[in-house]
Design an enzyme around this catalytic site. Structure first.
Site, PDB file in Angstrom:
ATOM      1  CG  ASN A  74      53.860  28.447  57.451  1.00 43.66           C
ATOM      2  OD1 ASN A  74      53.457  27.335  57.427  1.00 43.66           O
ATOM      3  ND2 ASN A  74      54.871  29.345  57.255  1.00 43.66           N
ATOM      4  CG  ASP A 124      58.950  31.468  57.306  1.00 42.82           C
ATOM      5  OD1 ASP A 124      57.612  30.968  57.547  1.00 42.82           O
ATOM      6  OD2 ASP A 124      59.683  30.848  57.089  1.00 42.82           O
TER       7      ASP A 124
END
Ligand code: GAR
Length: 193
Positions: A106, A144
């Site tokens: 990502n 994240d």
């Protein structure tokens, strides 16, 4: 040749850069498909460059797991070696993360673990920091929180707005993302969960 699926939600400017990099004959990866969770503007880049795409609209499913199951089915059809989240603004269900981990990466517009989540640029500005950054990470079950593959600092300038700061971050994200995909493809960078 590493095969890559890219998932987006938005304008796809980072996708565009990756698509163009992957067209160069010496680039060791190929984008095989682009997917989106909505009718994303960035799907036009795939169409323009002749790359297949699909949409699995989040709103058409009862919950995240049902959406993720269909997204997984659509991805599986392409058997990608790597899944790149390039501005996908949805959390993937853990079943889908588990299926592809650690082969899902990502991009994020902040210097993780600082300012995770959907508003990395806005949150950095609100915190009044003098520098933020860009990161490329492995996706795990957190928001994240996965292992960091590459990151770089970017100064916050006086008078920066969310838009001006984000526009300075994105070129760095693109460079980091293209480099990470290249290094994964050549085996220089090993993915670990
Ligand atoms: C990028 O800055 C990406 O890092 C961010 O969305 C932007 C997409 O831009 N993703 C996140 O914030 C994920 N938490 P783009 O659609 O123009 O490539």
């Amino acid at each position: 040749m590493l095969t890559v699926a890219v998932l987006i939600s938005g304008t796809g400017s980072n996708l565009r850069a990756l698509l163009e990099a992957a067209r160069r004959p010496d680039f060791p990866a190929r984008i095989v498909v682009v997917g989106a969770d909505r009718d994303a503007e960035g799907l036009a880049h795939a169409a323009e460059l002749g790359i297949p795409s699909f949409t699995v609209p989040f709103r058409s499913f009862a919950d995240r797991d049902a959406w993720g199951a269909e997204l997984g089915r659509r991805l599986d059809e392409w058997e990608p070696d790597l899944v790149v989240l390039s501005g996908l603004m949805r959390l993937l269900p853990s079943s889908l993360v588990a299926r592809y981990a650690p082969r899902i990466i990502n991009t994020h517009p902040a210097y993780l673990p600082e300012f995770p989540g959907a508003h990395g640029v806005r949150d950095a500005l609100a915190a009044g920091v003098s520098q933020t950054g860009a990161s490329v990470i492995v996706v795990d079950d957190g928001v994240d929180t996965g292992p960091i593959l590459a990151q770089e600092r970017i100064p916050v300038e006086p008078g920066d707005t969310e838009e001006t700061l984000h526009e300075r971050i994105k070129p760095v994200e693109r460079r980091l993302l293209i480099d990470v995909v290249r290094r994964i493809a050549t085996g220089d960078l090993a993915l670990t969960p």
